[in-house]
Design a protein around this motif. Structure first.
Motif, mmCIF file in Angstrom:
data_model
loop_
_atom_site.group_PDB
_atom_site.id
_atom_site.type_symbol
_atom_site.label_atom_id
_atom_site.label_comp_id
_atom_site.label_asym_id
_atom_site.label_seq_id
_atom_site.Cartn_x
_atom_site.Cartn_y
_atom_site.Cartn_z
ATOM 1 N N LYS A 1 36.225 31.347 14.141
ATOM 2 C CA LYS A 1 36.906 31.390 15.482
ATOM 3 C C LYS A 1 36.123 31.274 16.431
ATOM 4 C CE LYS A 1 41.133 33.432 13.664
ATOM 5 N NZ LYS A 1 42.378 34.288 13.849
ATOM 6 N N GLU A 2 36.739 30.688 17.454
ATOM 7 C CA GLU A 2 35.963 30.411 18.990
ATOM 8 C C GLU A 2 36.191 31.502 19.588
ATOM 9 O OE1 GLU A 2 36.628 25.749 19.836
ATOM 10 O OE2 GLU A 2 37.370 27.054 20.931
ATOM 11 N N ARG A 3 34.844 31.919 20.485
ATOM 12 C CA ARG A 3 35.231 32.946 21.477
ATOM 13 C C ARG A 3 36.617 33.029 22.353
ATOM 14 N NH1 ARG A 3 30.967 31.748 25.167
ATOM 15 N NH2 ARG A 3 32.841 30.902 26.484
ATOM 16 N N GLU A 4 36.985 34.310 22.592
ATOM 17 C CA GLU A 4 38.364 34.460 23.065
ATOM 18 C C GLU A 4 38.025 35.148 24.263
ATOM 19 O OE1 GLU A 4 43.094 35.797 22.226
ATOM 20 O OE2 GLU A 4 41.393 36.143 20.790
ATOM 21 N N PHE A 5 38.594 34.934 25.437
ATOM 22 C CA PHE A 5 38.749 35.773 26.825
ATOM 23 C C PHE A 5 39.659 37.004 26.318
ATOM 24 C CE2 PHE A 5 38.988 37.512 30.874
ATOM 25 C CZ PHE A 5 40.388 37.712 31.090
ATOM 26 N N VAL A 6 39.319 37.962 26.694
ATOM 27 C CA VAL A 6 40.328 39.187 26.540
ATOM 28 C C VAL A 6 40.936 39.908 27.720
ATOM 29 C CG1 VAL A 6 40.612 41.463 25.521
ATOM 30 C CG2 VAL A 6 39.262 40.089 24.311
ATOM 31 N N ALA A 7 39.808 40.286 28.707
ATOM 32 C CA ALA A 7 40.305 40.924 29.883
ATOM 33 C C ALA A 7 39.025 40.823 30.854
ATOM 34 C CB ALA A 7 40.578 42.449 29.576
ATOM 35 N N ALA A 8 39.652 41.027 32.244
ATOM 36 C CA ALA A 8 38.776 41.050 33.433
ATOM 37 C C ALA A 8 38.834 41.986 34.390
ATOM 38 C CB ALA A 8 38.497 39.637 33.972
ATOM 39 N N ILE A 9 38.038 42.439 35.213
ATOM 40 C CA ILE A 9 38.371 43.172 36.013
ATOM 41 C C ILE A 9 37.129 42.923 37.416
ATOM 42 C CG2 ILE A 9 36.627 44.881 35.366
ATOM 43 C CD1 ILE A 9 38.734 47.125 36.087
ATOM 44 N N ASN A 10 37.739 42.902 38.692
ATOM 45 C CA ASN A 10 36.988 42.762 39.539
ATOM 46 C C ASN A 10 35.842 43.823 40.073
ATOM 47 O OD1 ASN A 10 38.549 44.402 40.949
ATOM 48 N ND2 ASN A 10 38.480 43.319 42.806
ATOM 49 N N SER A 11 35.060 43.516 40.897
ATOM 50 C CA SER A 11 34.098 44.640 41.232
ATOM 51 C C SER A 11 34.403 46.090 41.627
ATOM 52 C CB SER A 11 33.007 44.142 42.287
ATOM 53 O OG SER A 11 33.481 43.634 43.309
ATOM 54 N N SER A 12 35.472 45.974 42.326
ATOM 55 C CA SER A 12 36.155 47.430 42.902
ATOM 56 C C SER A 12 36.951 48.007 41.774
ATOM 57 C CB SER A 12 36.672 47.231 44.176
ATOM 58 O OG SER A 12 37.858 46.314 43.829
ATOM 59 N N GLY B 1 40.202 47.006 41.442
ATOM 60 C CA GLY B 1 41.326 46.907 42.072
ATOM 61 C C GLY B 1 42.202 45.453 41.486
ATOM 62 N N THR B 2 41.656 44.762 40.839
ATOM 63 C CA THR B 2 42.335 43.298 40.230
ATOM 64 C C THR B 2 41.719 43.399 38.757
ATOM 65 O OG1 THR B 2 42.099 42.271 42.258
ATOM 66 C CG2 THR B 2 42.315 40.990 40.540
ATOM 67 N N THR B 3 42.863 43.092 37.869
ATOM 68 C CA THR B 3 42.524 42.969 36.456
ATOM 69 C C THR B 3 43.566 41.768 35.942
ATOM 70 O OG1 THR B 3 44.440 44.445 35.854
ATOM 71 C CG2 THR B 3 42.194 45.341 36.084
ATOM 72 N N SER B 4 43.029 41.281 35.083
ATOM 73 C CA SER B 4 43.627 40.017 34.274
ATOM 74 C C SER B 4 43.489 40.101 32.808
ATOM 75 C CB SER B 4 43.203 38.719 34.658
ATOM 76 O OG SER B 4 41.732 38.261 34.389
ATOM 77 N N TYR B 5 44.397 39.723 32.077
ATOM 78 C CA TYR B 5 44.574 39.886 30.605
ATOM 79 C C TYR B 5 44.738 38.416 29.979
ATOM 80 C CZ TYR B 5 44.572 44.826 31.532
ATOM 81 O OH TYR B 5 44.007 46.161 32.310
ATOM 82 N N ALA B 6 44.375 38.499 28.854
ATOM 83 C CA ALA B 6 44.799 37.267 28.000
ATOM 84 C C ALA B 6 46.189 37.542 27.571
ATOM 85 C CB ALA B 6 43.716 37.234 26.689
ATOM 86 N N CYS C 1 31.037 42.868 26.085
ATOM 87 C CA CYS C 1 31.251 42.674 27.452
ATOM 88 C C CYS C 1 30.174 41.635 28.126
ATOM 89 C CB CYS C 1 31.105 44.129 28.165
ATOM 90 S SG CYS C 1 29.618 44.986 27.918
ATOM 91 N N ALA C 2 30.514 41.539 29.192
ATOM 92 C CA ALA C 2 29.909 40.138 30.058
ATOM 93 C C ALA C 2 30.119 40.411 31.603
ATOM 94 C CB ALA C 2 29.912 38.929 29.553
ATOM 95 N N THR C 3 29.144 40.181 32.330
ATOM 96 C CA THR C 3 29.289 39.879 33.821
ATOM 97 C C THR C 3 30.182 38.497 34.068
ATOM 98 O OG1 THR C 3 27.364 38.784 33.944
ATOM 99 C CG2 THR C 3 27.199 40.865 34.627
ATOM 100 N N LEU C 4 30.921 38.393 34.848
ATOM 101 C CA LEU C 4 31.753 37.328 35.075
ATOM 102 C C LEU C 4 31.185 36.560 36.628
ATOM 103 C CD1 LEU C 4 35.301 38.422 34.272
ATOM 104 C CD2 LEU C 4 33.761 37.096 32.801
ATOM 105 N N PRO C 5 31.196 35.059 36.564
ATOM 106 C CA PRO C 5 30.695 34.440 37.928
ATOM 107 C C PRO C 5 31.921 34.906 38.814
ATOM 108 C CG PRO C 5 31.462 32.942 36.321
ATOM 109 C CD PRO C 5 31.246 34.292 35.548
ATOM 110 N N TRP C 6 32.991 35.265 38.637
ATOM 111 C CA TRP C 6 34.180 35.640 39.374
ATOM 112 C C TRP C 6 35.453 36.156 38.529
ATOM 113 C CZ3 TRP C 6 39.000 32.693 40.594
ATOM 114 C CH2 TRP C 6 39.048 31.509 39.699
ATOM 115 N N VAL C 7 36.221 37.058 38.958
ATOM 116 C CA VAL C 7 37.197 37.669 38.288
ATOM 117 C C VAL C 7 38.249 36.712 37.549
ATOM 118 C CG1 VAL C 7 38.766 38.108 40.211
ATOM 119 C CG2 VAL C 7 38.657 39.605 38.408
ATOM 120 N N GLY C 8 38.336 35.606 38.238
ATOM 121 C CA GLY C 8 39.036 34.524 37.200
ATOM 122 C C GLY C 8 38.482 33.864 36.497
ATOM 123 N N SER C 9 37.273 34.123 36.161
ATOM 124 C CA SER C 9 36.674 33.278 35.226
ATOM 125 C C SER C 9 37.099 33.571 33.747
ATOM 126 C CB SER C 9 35.222 33.310 35.329
ATOM 127 O OG SER C 9 34.612 32.630 34.216
#
Length: 121
Positions: free
Chosen positions: A43-54, A56-61, A96-104
């Motif tokens: 299967k292809e790689r799938e985004f699961v979740a992200a969090i900003n540097s502080s 305070g902001t999260t996002s999920y698949a 886990c990986a760094t993100l260029p920005w939290v919405g990536s």
């Protein structure tokens, strides 16, 4: 430069829980948005979740929203993924990986080797 090492994977029964950790080296960790991704065989790689540097902001698949929680401890240079109500479809290598920005939804320049999560009875 940031080095990332995941831990916490394993075998768990459906409905169970696991907590993944991603330990980072380097003083710049706290400046990065961070993400978790997964890839199952064939299967292809799938985004699961992200969090900003502080933290305070999260996002999920959509597939994990309400079951998984991403968090971070900048004092300990660690990002976590709490996974509850696990399903067989969650079986994959998680990294886990760094993100260029939290919405990536694509990983940035630094990523770990991954940890295997297997959900099976």
């Amino acid at each position: 430069q940031v080095q990332l090492v995941e831990s916490g994977g394993g075998l768990v029964q459906p409905g169970g829980s696991l907590r993944l950790s991603c330990a980072a080296s380097g003083s710049s960790f706290r400046t990065y948005a961070m993400g978790w991704f997964r890839q199952a065989p064939g299967k292809e790689r799938e985004f699961v979740a992200a969090i900003n540097s502080s933290g305070g902001t999260t996002s999920y698949a959509r597939s994990v929203k309400g079951r998984f929680t991403i968090s971070r401890d900048n004092g300990e240079n660690t990002v976590f993924l709490q996974m509850n109500s696990l399903k067989p479809d969650d079986t994959a290598v998680y990294f886990c990986a760094t993100l260029p920005w939290v919405g990536s939804s694509d990983p940035g320049n630094y990523r770990g080797q991954g940890t295997q999560v297997t959900v099976s009875s």
